[in-house]
Write an enzyme that holds these catalytic residues in place. Sequence first.
Site, PDB file in Angstrom:
ATOM      1  N   ILE A  88       0.837  -1.193   0.000  1.00 42.42           N
ATOM      2  CA  ILE A  88       0.000   0.000   0.000  1.00 42.42           C
ATOM      3  C   ILE A  88       0.873   1.243   0.000  1.00 42.42           C
ATOM      4  CG2 ILE A  88      -1.871   1.208   1.155  1.00 42.42           C
ATOM      5  CD1 ILE A  88      -2.442  -1.358   2.696  1.00 42.42           C
ATOM      6  N   ALA A  89       1.926   1.218   0.784  1.00 39.19           N
ATOM      7  CA  ALA A  89       2.729   2.431   0.901  1.00 39.19           C
ATOM      8  C   ALA A  89       4.130   2.058   1.326  1.00 39.19           C
ATOM      9  CB  ALA A  89       2.106   3.350   1.944  1.00 39.19           C
ATOM     10  N   MET A  93      10.025   4.554   7.536  1.00 34.40           N
ATOM     11  CA  MET A  93      10.235   3.463   8.480  1.00 34.40           C
ATOM     12  C   MET A  93      10.161   2.094   7.844  1.00 34.40           C
ATOM     13  SD  MET A  93       8.126   4.411  11.780  1.00 34.40           S
ATOM     14  CE  MET A  93       7.701   6.069  12.159  1.00 34.40           C
ATOM     15  N   LYS A 113       2.776  -3.555   8.792  1.00 31.25           N
ATOM     16  CA  LYS A 113       3.880  -2.615   8.630  1.00 31.25           C
ATOM     17  C   LYS A 113       5.183  -3.369   8.857  1.00 31.25           C
ATOM     18  CE  LYS A 113       4.781   2.110   9.525  1.00 31.25           C
ATOM     19  NZ  LYS A 113       3.941   3.254   9.600  1.00 31.25           N
ATOM     20  N   ASP A 204       4.301  11.413  16.242  1.00 29.51           N
ATOM     21  CA  ASP A 204       4.521  11.651  14.814  1.00 29.51           C
ATOM     22  C   ASP A 204       3.178  11.939  14.128  1.00 29.51           C
ATOM     23  OD1 ASP A 204       5.812  11.882  12.394  1.00 29.51           O
ATOM     24  OD2 ASP A 204       5.809   9.732  11.987  1.00 29.51           O
TER      25      ASP A 204
END
Lengths: 1041, 193
Positions: A88-89, A93, A113, A204
């Site tokens: 997705i992205a 990180m 992630k 963040d």
Amino acid sequence: MSARLERVKLLYERALHLEPDSHAEFLQRECADDPELRQELAELLRWKASGSFLSEPIPRLLQRDEVPPEDTGAVADRIGSYRLIERIASGGMGTVWCAVRDDETFAKEVAIKLIKRGMDSAAIVQRFHRERRLLAQLEHPGIARILDGGTSAGGQPYMVMELVHGVALDVGAQLLPLTARLELFAKVCDAVDAAHELGIVHRDLKPSNILITPEGEPKLLDFGIAKLIAEGAHDSTLLTRTAERLLTPRYASPEQVLGGEITTATDVYALGVLLYELLCAHSPYESCATIRELETAICGDAPRRPSAKVRGTTRRQLRGDLDTIALRAMAKEPERRYPRAGALAADLRRHLRHEPISARRDSAIYRAHRFVRRNKILVISTLVVITSLAFGLGYAMLQHQRAEARALEARWTAYVSALESAQAALRSGRSAHAALQRAPEELRGWEWRHLRASADLREPWPYEFRTGSGLCSDAAGARFALRTGGEALVVDASTRAILFRRRIDSEATPIHISADGALLLLGEERAIRVIEVGSGVERTLAVRERPRELALQPDGRWLAASLPTRNQLELIDIEAPAQREQIGDVHDNAAPVWSRSGRRLVFLERGGQAFRLWSPAESRSERVEAPSLSEPPVRADFSPDEDLLAFTSAVGTIWLWSLLERRLLPSPLRTEEYSTAIRFHPRRRELIASGSGFHVFELDSGRRRELPGPSGPNSTQTELCLLQQGTLVVGSGSTGLNLWRWDAEAVERRKLSRGPLDGLAIEPRGQEVAVRSGQALTVSDLVAPTQPATLSVPWRPGALSYDSEGRWLTCARRGAMCFFDRRAGTSSTLELTDAATEIIPAGSAGAFLVGSVGGELHWIEASGTARVQRTLASGLGTLADLDRDPASGRIVVLGSDGRIRELDPFTKRWTDLPRSPEGRARQISYGCAGVLLAACAKEPLQVRLSVWHRPSGALAYQFVSPAQTSAGFCFSPDGTRIVLASSAELLVLDAMTGRLLLTLRDHKRAIHDLGFLPDGISLLAADASGELLVRQTLASGSDRW
Amino acid sequence: MKKPIDELLASVRRGDPQALAQWNEAVYEELRRLARAINVNGFSERDSTLNTTALVHEAWVRLSGADGLSRVEQRREFLAYAAAVMRNVLVDYARARKAEKRGGALAALPLDDVLCVASVHSAVDVLALDEALQALHAIDPRSARLVELRFFGGLSEAEAAATLEISLPTAARDWSYARAWLRRRLRSGDTPR
């Protein structure tokens, strides 16, 4: 190389091989004769570069953003018990994947992630397990849940999170009205507060971590993750700093920059910056060019109030409470901020309810002010006072809302009637400006600007004075200033009103207007007067003699004043007038001109053989020499893109100097007569030069034309200034002041073919338009109109589209598609199994979505000669139309049976949307950033437009117009208007309410297709007569959108 | 009509020296256009901002692609040229960002990332470096050129040495000397180690 340099280097190299302890001795021995050399070497050795300095070349840094090989190569198709589906992205990180849990019968999609390698995996995982229980407690509808975590077989730490579909906060909130934006933001604060309750700090927060779901609710990602990574890094000082820095310096708080304690107030700071940006669409420290500058600003500079960064109504809305709330959240000292996000939300809600906010000092005046706002009706009318006393405050509020709705209704009616009178005035050849000025400002849209452009262009010399000199205008050409009849005047170019007048002591008074039109500058015997045009307030700056010319930097800081008897140019910082710089050896007619960005100033050197380019950022100057001694230069101007500097010699040669290449372009332009004034067009690569009349040079095509207007030997023009974004040229010469038109009409008619124009496609940057007419497919340049070029198609062209980059143009027919590479000038054909009914750009370079007669939706990519074809869906029934929402990526398809379905590209799920209530729609489109969905149906003798509010699925309105034919509709790029084609008329509607605002009747025959240029300035429509009409608007300083 | 870039590249591959000049010009044009788009499009769409990043990459990859060019000298010539262009683009961009005090430049632009990463990984403020390099150029043009090739152009030590027609040890010495010289000039605030 000099012997000395060679020696320095040799000694330096030898010293490098020695132990640092012995350097002193070595230098003593080797440079006994030369203490200076010794000193130099000692310093070099002290600074002998170590560590990271220059270690990573820029090209490698450029590629660093790309996914590192380990993240693509080493990722297996499964992690733990999850099967990865698609990426997705990817970010600083690591990468985020969409995945499903394999061992469950009901496969629920999750986001995984994968943390980048290089971070200390073991420490991160350990910490994760420690904090996992805490994170698991974090259950709030506004926070994406963390479900699981661990280490992959390859040793990469990962986290499993709830999968959220949505758009980033800044995108999602963009088009909402202010109150809705604030309500949404208060919900974001609520979610952050729920975490603060558990003592979890996000660290963040940024727009991309706050998604707005299709239901319009915020959802926060990555809670607690920044901490895991920051604290899990190898080196507790350097890497943490690096990791933190790579996070998001734009939203970092002073304590994050300085390495202080991170608390809930850190998140409040980030929320403050987010709120600031939501309020005024500007970053608090946007002038910072480097990280270091930004960090310094974060720790030291007080941000300007959000209201100071906007104008008009918005400024009034922000001034006061909202300024205070945002700035309190952004206080440098954590203890001066709101302690938690919840307190910030509470103040925002108090503001929305017109109650006093906590961040304000509790002054009595302030509370009274709030009370009046809260009970507006109560104060205004006695009758309502009684009612509201009887029914309480709630009723008063309701009344207030109703009164507002009625007032809005009245303003719309006034707006439409103002447009009607303006149109009537234009038809009968009268001035339409008065009518246009009556239109309420906040409702003005494309149609208003279009009418004003038409009105501006029709006026003959419309001002009350006929002679003058010292012509100058602001950057937008909305105001100009001149000397006439012993006075200095500032004139509004559009309303013709004289905004300011003042006697001057001499005709030699230099005169200048600031780029924003707010300041008038006059050069007197020993002082420069700086006058605010609006208020008449003035101040003076002392100078040693009367300046001959004045030029204020566009951002209003440096004022260049030429002092002719001293051959100097004085640069005065008008914010701190004591701050001055003198540049010597300047021509006594120095003719200083700033570039549009204010980065460069050009002026003529003493002797008149060269220009000097001075840049205030570096206090450095560069010489641009005139190529011929016999043609001394007089005036210069920068092109709007600041690529070129043009300068003219009095004998009519115009030289072009490339600022990037730092060289003179080989072939100069020639007017062949006495030319003293030149200017670039503000938006195009065109240059105008004075003579007897005006010459226009089109730099790209190399063509030259004369502007129609007064010309001939008796009409030599010596000065010029541009009005209304360069559409009007005011010239001053022997016959007084006159007006020329750079662009002749607000509606440009272009006959493109003898037969009807069947369809058009607009290149996404607005450079060209492709038109199909019968058997022919042609492309026409929109910027510099030339003859249309014919593209050869082996068949009668059908659906037509450019890709999102404008490189590929495609055109379909039954069973095939033709691709034209507009850059390479090549073309190729792709066979389809089916006939394409509609083609739209798919959002990435070279990609198209194609709907077919057989009910299939294809993804087709044109790259080089190979084309990738993927079928996204089939069995949809014959497709009449499709559209894609660029913000969310959703695709909507309209079946020829009237069924409307939407595909979510992330879940790959189809949803049925409400059908068009009557009739069968033929065209469908998203509008207003996906908030609206509109469909248009041609029914017998009428056209029907249906508009839904997409998030709720509710039908907002229908609009019906009698019509023989209809080419459908389009949204304006700002989403506020819909233009509907009805036979030969174009109807401009307010997109939110469907209110008819204006009818355009300049087509002679039925309209066949229409569309806006992406900048929202031009509306294009092609018709059955073979004409393409380009309707333009003009921007001006007081009317930005 | 200018020849399209890909076609030019093919001629360059065949070793046509004229094509080389044209290719240089075309690529330069493209990078320049790019720089302009980045400078001017403060209001550009989200999508197109991303695409601009992609374009920077694409332009760079196409410029420096190892198999793009058969003849070694030509590749070097390209890279040297590209180094100068890259320096110009970045410096102009950084300067624009610095000077840009207002206007719709809300969106973080792609080159911001480059500047940010440059300052973190290479401890460099591009504007200050540019200035220092100009000063170095005045006293030792060869070293300044070397830094441009290696830092802005990404050339290896050997490639840079070959481009400047100096020996490898000389290149190594110049590089070490230039770094110390620049670092002293920049005096980045931290104490020397």
